[in-house]
Design a protein around this motif. Sequence first.
Motif, PDB file in Angstrom:
ATOM      1  N   ASP A 171       0.870  -1.166   0.000  1.00 38.58           N
ATOM      2  CA  ASP A 171       0.000   0.000   0.000  1.00 38.58           C
ATOM      3  C   ASP A 171       0.911   1.221   0.000  1.00 38.58           C
ATOM      4  O   ASP A 171       1.594   1.497   0.971  1.00 38.58           O
ATOM      5  N   GLU A 172       0.907   1.932  -1.120  1.00 37.62           N
ATOM      6  CA  GLU A 172       1.886   3.008  -1.312  1.00 37.62           C
ATOM      7  C   GLU A 172       1.772   4.111  -0.257  1.00 37.62           C
ATOM      8  O   GLU A 172       2.728   4.805   0.028  1.00 37.62           O
ATOM      9  N   THR A 173       0.577   4.294   0.275  1.00 38.94           N
ATOM     10  CA  THR A 173       0.401   5.430   1.189  1.00 38.94           C
ATOM     11  C   THR A 173       1.035   5.161   2.550  1.00 38.94           C
ATOM     12  O   THR A 173       1.276   6.064   3.318  1.00 38.94           O
ATOM     13  N   GLU A 174       1.299   3.907   2.840  1.00 38.39           N
ATOM     14  CA  GLU A 174       1.868   3.609   4.144  1.00 38.39           C
ATOM     15  C   GLU A 174       3.384   3.701   4.119  1.00 38.39           C
ATOM     16  O   GLU A 174       4.026   3.428   3.115  1.00 38.39           O
ATOM     17  N   ILE A 175       3.909   4.086   5.268  1.00 39.81           N
ATOM     18  CA  ILE A 175       5.366   4.126   5.347  1.00 39.81           C
ATOM     19  C   ILE A 175       5.857   2.686   5.481  1.00 39.81           C
ATOM     20  O   ILE A 175       5.312   1.903   6.247  1.00 39.81           O
ATOM     21  N   GLU A 176       6.857   2.379   4.723  1.00 38.73           N
ATOM     22  CA  GLU A 176       7.391   1.017   4.772  1.00 38.73           C
ATOM     23  C   GLU A 176       8.040   0.772   6.128  1.00 38.73           C
ATOM     24  O   GLU A 176       8.858   1.542   6.602  1.00 38.73           O
ATOM     25  N   ARG A 177       7.633  -0.300   6.757  1.00 35.15           N
ATOM     26  CA  ARG A 177       8.284  -0.695   8.010  1.00 35.15           C
ATOM     27  C   ARG A 177       8.736  -2.126   7.855  1.00 35.15           C
ATOM     28  O   ARG A 177       8.158  -2.890   7.113  1.00 35.15           O
ATOM     29  N   THR A 178       9.750  -2.469   8.583  1.00 33.52           N
ATOM     30  CA  THR A 178      10.379  -3.750   8.285  1.00 33.52           C
ATOM     31  C   THR A 178      10.429  -4.670   9.489  1.00 33.52           C
ATOM     32  O   THR A 178      11.280  -5.523   9.582  1.00 33.52           O
ATOM     33  N   GLY A 179       9.534  -4.475  10.428  1.00 40.39           N
ATOM     34  CA  GLY A 179       9.532  -5.352  11.587  1.00 40.39           C
ATOM     35  C   GLY A 179       9.101  -6.752  11.226  1.00 40.39           C
ATOM     36  O   GLY A 179       8.531  -7.002  10.171  1.00 40.39           O
ATOM     37  N   TYR A 180       9.373  -7.676  12.111  1.00 46.48           N
ATOM     38  CA  TYR A 180       8.914  -9.048  11.920  1.00 46.48           C
ATOM     39  C   TYR A 180       8.823  -9.726  13.272  1.00 46.48           C
ATOM     40  O   TYR A 180       9.324  -9.223  14.285  1.00 46.48           O
ATOM     41  N   PHE A 181       8.206 -10.892  13.271  1.00 41.59           N
ATOM     42  CA  PHE A 181       8.051 -11.659  14.495  1.00 41.59           C
ATOM     43  C   PHE A 181       7.967 -13.112  14.065  1.00 41.59           C
ATOM     44  O   PHE A 181       7.014 -13.516  13.406  1.00 41.59           O
ATOM     45  N   LYS A 182       9.005 -13.880  14.385  1.00 42.76           N
ATOM     46  CA  LYS A 182       9.140 -15.218  13.788  1.00 42.76           C
ATOM     47  C   LYS A 182       9.525 -16.277  14.802  1.00 42.76           C
ATOM     48  O   LYS A 182      10.195 -15.994  15.799  1.00 42.76           O
ATOM     49  N   LEU A 183       9.141 -17.471  14.487  1.00 43.19           N
ATOM     50  CA  LEU A 183       9.553 -18.629  15.280  1.00 43.19           C
ATOM     51  C   LEU A 183      11.043 -18.901  15.051  1.00 43.19           C
ATOM     52  O   LEU A 183      11.505 -18.906  13.907  1.00 43.19           O
ATOM     53  N   SER A 184      11.780 -19.123  16.127  1.00 46.49           N
ATOM     54  CA  SER A 184      13.209 -19.406  15.964  1.00 46.49           C
ATOM     55  C   SER A 184      13.500 -20.906  15.933  1.00 46.49           C
ATOM     56  O   SER A 184      14.532 -21.330  15.429  1.00 46.49           O
ATOM     57  N   ASN A 185      12.622 -21.725  16.494  1.00 42.74           N
ATOM     58  CA  ASN A 185      12.845 -23.180  16.471  1.00 42.74           C
ATOM     59  C   ASN A 185      12.857 -23.690  15.034  1.00 42.74           C
ATOM     60  O   ASN A 185      12.240 -23.098  14.148  1.00 42.74           O
ATOM     61  N   GLN A 186      13.524 -24.813  14.879  1.00 40.34           N
ATOM     62  CA  GLN A 186      13.424 -25.548  13.622  1.00 40.34           C
ATOM     63  C   GLN A 186      11.988 -25.996  13.477  1.00 40.34           C
ATOM     64  O   GLN A 186      11.424 -26.579  14.392  1.00 40.34           O
ATOM     65  N   LYS A 187      11.390 -25.675  12.343  1.00 42.16           N
ATOM     66  CA  LYS A 187       9.970 -25.994  12.179  1.00 42.16           C
ATOM     67  C   LYS A 187       9.704 -27.495  12.281  1.00 42.16           C
ATOM     68  O   LYS A 187      10.427 -28.297  11.719  1.00 42.16           O
ATOM     69  N   ASN A 188       8.663 -27.837  13.024  1.00 39.16           N
ATOM     70  CA  ASN A 188       8.293 -29.250  13.156  1.00 39.16           C
ATOM     71  C   ASN A 188       6.770 -29.367  13.223  1.00 39.16           C
ATOM     72  O   ASN A 188       6.161 -29.088  14.253  1.00 39.16           O
ATOM     73  N   ILE A 189       6.191 -29.770  12.112  1.00 41.03           N
ATOM     74  CA  ILE A 189       4.732 -29.793  12.065  1.00 41.03           C
ATOM     75  C   ILE A 189       4.130 -30.850  12.989  1.00 41.03           C
ATOM     76  O   ILE A 189       2.938 -30.841  13.242  1.00 41.03           O
ATOM     77  N   LEU A 190       4.965 -31.741  13.510  1.00 45.20           N
ATOM     78  CA  LEU A 190       4.427 -32.762  14.415  1.00 45.20           C
ATOM     79  C   LEU A 190       4.283 -32.248  15.852  1.00 45.20           C
ATOM     80  O   LEU A 190       3.566 -32.829  16.656  1.00 45.20           O
TER      81      LEU A 190
END
Length: 830
Positions: A171-190
Motif C-alpha cells: 500500500d503506497e500510502t503507508e510508510i514502509e516498516r520492516t519489523g517481523y516476528f518469527k519462530l526461531s525453532n526448527q519448524k516441526n509440524i508434528l
Amino acid sequence: MRWLVCQFLIVVGCIAQQVAFDLYDEGVNLEESLITRYYKKANDSLLWGPYRSALYFGIRPRYPKSLLSGLMWFSVNDYQSIGSMRHFYEQSDNMGRANWVAYDPRIGGRQIIEDNDCHVTITIDFVKSTDGLSWGTKVKAEPHAGYEETKISFVWYSGLEGEKQSDNGVDETEIERTGYFKLSNQKNILGYEDNLQFAGISEELGAFELEINDGPKKNRHPSGSEVDADLGLDPSLAHHYSLRVPDDNTWKARDIFITMLQESVKDLETNIGTIGQLAPENLFIIRDLHNFEGNLHFVQKVYQGSCEFDVIYTNALTPTPERITFQNIDKRIKANAERFDANFAEHFQLQKPFQSEKYMGFAKEILSGLLGGLSYMYGNHLVDRETVFDEDTFESHELKGSFEGPHELFTLVPSRPFFPRGFYWDEGFHLMPLIGYDSDLVLDIIKSWFNLIDDEGWIAREQILGPEARSRVPSQFQVQSPHIVNPPTLTLVLTSLLETISETNKFGDIAEPNNLDTDDKTEEPELGNFLMKNPEVLFNYTREIYPKLKSHLDMFRKTQQGYIEEFDRSIENNEVFRWRGRTKTHCLASGLDDYPRAQPVDVAELNVDLISWIGIMTRSLRLMAEILNQKDDIADLEDIEKNIKNNIEKIHWSDQNNAYCDVSVDDDDEDVFVCHKGYVSLLPFLTRLIPESDVQKLEHVIDMITNPEELWSPFGVRSLSKSDSNYKTGEDYWRSPIWINMNYLILKSIQEYYNTSINLMSSGLRSKFEDAYHDLRLNVVNNVFKQWEKTGFVWEQYNDETGEAKGAKNFLGWTSAVLLMMAMPERIIN
Ligand SMILES: *[C@@H]1O[C@H](CO)[C@@H](O)[C@H](O)[C@H]1NC(C)=O
Ligand SMILES: *[C@@H]1O[C@H](CO)[C@@H](O)[C@H](O)[C@H]1NC(C)=O
Ligand SMILES: *[C@@H]1O[C@H](CO)[C@@H](O)[C@H](O)[C@H]1NC(C)=O
C-alpha cells in the motif's frame, strides 16, 4: 535459522551503542535531566501491562500498533467444551471468582480465576523487569477437588501489528516498516518437545524475544488415543500455528483459532475417515496444515491434572542481570508480592473495625481489581455531529455516526466483563482511591482523557476506541453525540490533586523546587509520588491544560443552557441548566439513566443535578485560576459560582418538599417543582454548594438520608425514595438500588459539613451527622464485603431491601470507593 540470530545481535549492538552515546551526551541542564529521566522511567514502568483488560489475560504495550498477546483455555474432557473456550472475560461465564488479588501496573501482580466449568483454579502471575521493558508470566492450573485428572488445553497467542512485510501487497500510502516476528525453532509440524522461541523486531520495541516453556517435569500430559504420529496430534508436545492477519485483527484470535481448528477437523475427516475414535485431547489440537508463517502465532499445550508453564518476553535493551528467566521467575514473583504488600500497607491504613486479615485481603483485591482494569485503547470511534435532538417528541434517536480519530486512551474501566471501555463520569471516581497511592499514574490518566477534549470543548461520554472495544458494545450505543455531556468528575480529581499537593507544598515556592535542582546525576527519580515532591510538574500541566478546561466549562454552560425568557422566568442570570438528549424514559447524559424526571418531558425543565455539577466544575476552575494567578478569570468564575449557588437556593429548593428538586412548567407555563427524592435531590449537598451556614437545609437533607421510609437502608443509601411513586419501577436501575460511588460522596459530605458547620448545629443535628456517618460507613462496607465473600465478586449495585448484589460483576469500577471508606475514621472527626 542462523541468519535470524545474527540479525537479532546486530540490532542489539546498534541500540546498545546508541544508549551509550546518549548517556555520555546527557543535557547540560541538570534540572531537566531529572525531569527527563523521570518521564522516561515513568513511561517505561507503565509501558507493558494486561492493558487488554476485556480479556482474562491480554498483554500489550502502550503503543497504538504493536505486539498483542493473550491467553485462552478450554477443557478437553469432552467434545463440547471447546465451544466455551475462554478468552474475553464474559459476565455469564461460570466463574467462582476472577480478579487480580495483588496487582500494581508498575510491577505486575497475580490474578486468580476459579473456572467452575473447567474445574480448575488458574493463577496467573505477571512480573516486569525493573526497567519495565521486559516481562514474564507464569500460568498455573490447579484442579478442583474431585477433578484431579481433568484435562485442559492452554493456547497462548502473540501477534505483531503495525509492521508491513515487504512481500505483502504494498500500500503506497503507508510508510514502509520492516519489523517481523518469527519462530526461531526448527519448524516441526508434528509438535515441539523443546521450549518455543520467537524473535522479533519492531520500530517501537526494538529487538525482542519471546519464549514459552513446557513447565516443570512434574507436569503431566494426557496420553490420548493411539494415533498415527504423522498426524501431529500428540498431546504431550507443544503445537504451533501461524498465519498472517491484517492490523486490527489480532484481537479476533479466538475466532481465528476455532476456524483453523475446524479446518483441521475437516481435514482429518477427509483423510482418516471417522474421527470418532479420536479423544478430544487429540482432536482439538491445532495442526500446522499450511506450513506458513505470518505475524500471528498460536502455541497450544495440553495438560492433565495440575500444571504450569511460563512465557517470557525479553527486550534486547534489558540488561542481562535484570532479565526475567525461567530460573528466576519464581523469585521475582515472590519479591513482587512482598513489594505490593508493603506499598499497600504504606498507603492504606484501614480503620476500625476493618483492620483484621480478612478485610485486608478484601481491600487488597479491591485495589488490585481497580488497577487490573487499567487499559490502553487505540482507534477511531463513531460520532454523530449532525443529528439535532427532536425536542417536540423526545423520542430516542437512531444516531448515524461517522468515524473520527484515531485516538488513544489510557483509562480504568468500570467492569472488565461488562463495561471494558472508558466512561467519563466513572473515571473521576476510579481515580479517587489512587490519588494517595500513585498520584503520577492519576495525572497520566487525567492527561490521556483531557487530550480528547475537542476544539469545541466536548468529550465523548463513552470512549469506544477501535474494533476490539466496539465489538463489546451493541451498535445502538456505539455512536456518541456532542449534544450530550456527562458529570465532569475528572475536573474534580485534578483539583483534588492540586489541593493535596498544595497541602504539603506551597506553589509560591516553586522557584526552589524540592529536588529538581539536585546536582546528583545518579539520583533515581522516585515513581508514584514524583508529583507530590515536585509540584512544579503538576503546576506546569495545569497551566497547559487550563485553557482547554475553560473551554470545556464554557461548552457545558452553553450547550446545556436552560430556558429563561421563553418562560418568563425571573432569574437574574443565565446559570440554570437542562440536560440535553433526554428521552421520555432516559437521561443518559446525567449518568443516572432511568432516574425519574419531569413528565411529560418539556424543554422548560431545569435540572438540579446538572446545575450542581456545573457549579462544582466552576469552583474547580476557580481554584486552578487562583493557583495560576489568572486574576480576571478568578473574578468571572467567582461570579458564576455565586450565581449558581443562589439559583440552587432560589429555583431548586422546594419548601413544600423540604428538598432540592428539578423544575418544569405546568399547563399554564408556570414553574412547578418536580420532586423525586433521591440522589438527584442530594446533588447540592454532595457538591457542597449548600451554604455552610444554612443548617436548616442541612438538617432536612440529613433527615431525608436517614429516614428508612425515604433513602436509608441497612445496606447503604438507596438511589430513590421508598415513598416515590417510581420506586422500584421500570428497569429499576437508578430507582432503588444502592450505588457505592454516591454513598462515598454522601459520607464525604457528611464529614465536610459537620466540620464546617458544627458551631451552628444544635446538639441534636450534630448527633444526626455523627450517627449517619458512623452507621453508613459500616453498612456499606459490611454489605459489599459480605456479598463479595458470598459471590466471589464486587458488583455494580446492591439491593436496598436484601443487600443482594446485582448488575455487572467485577465492577471495580467505582464500587472500589469502599476501599476509601475502609480507610476513613470510624467516627466522624473535626
Ligand atoms: C511518555 O509517554 C507519553 C504518552 O504516551 C508521551 O506523550 C511522552 O512523549 C512520553 N515521554 C517520554 C519522555 O518518553
Ligand atoms: C515548567 O515551566 C517553566 C516555564 O515554562 C519551565 O521553565 C520549567 O522547566 C518547567 N518545569 C518542569 C518541571 O517541566
Ligand atoms: C475540618 O476543617 C479544618 C479547617 O476548617 C481542617 O483543618 C480540618 O482538616 C477539617 N477536618 C476534616 C476531617 O475535614
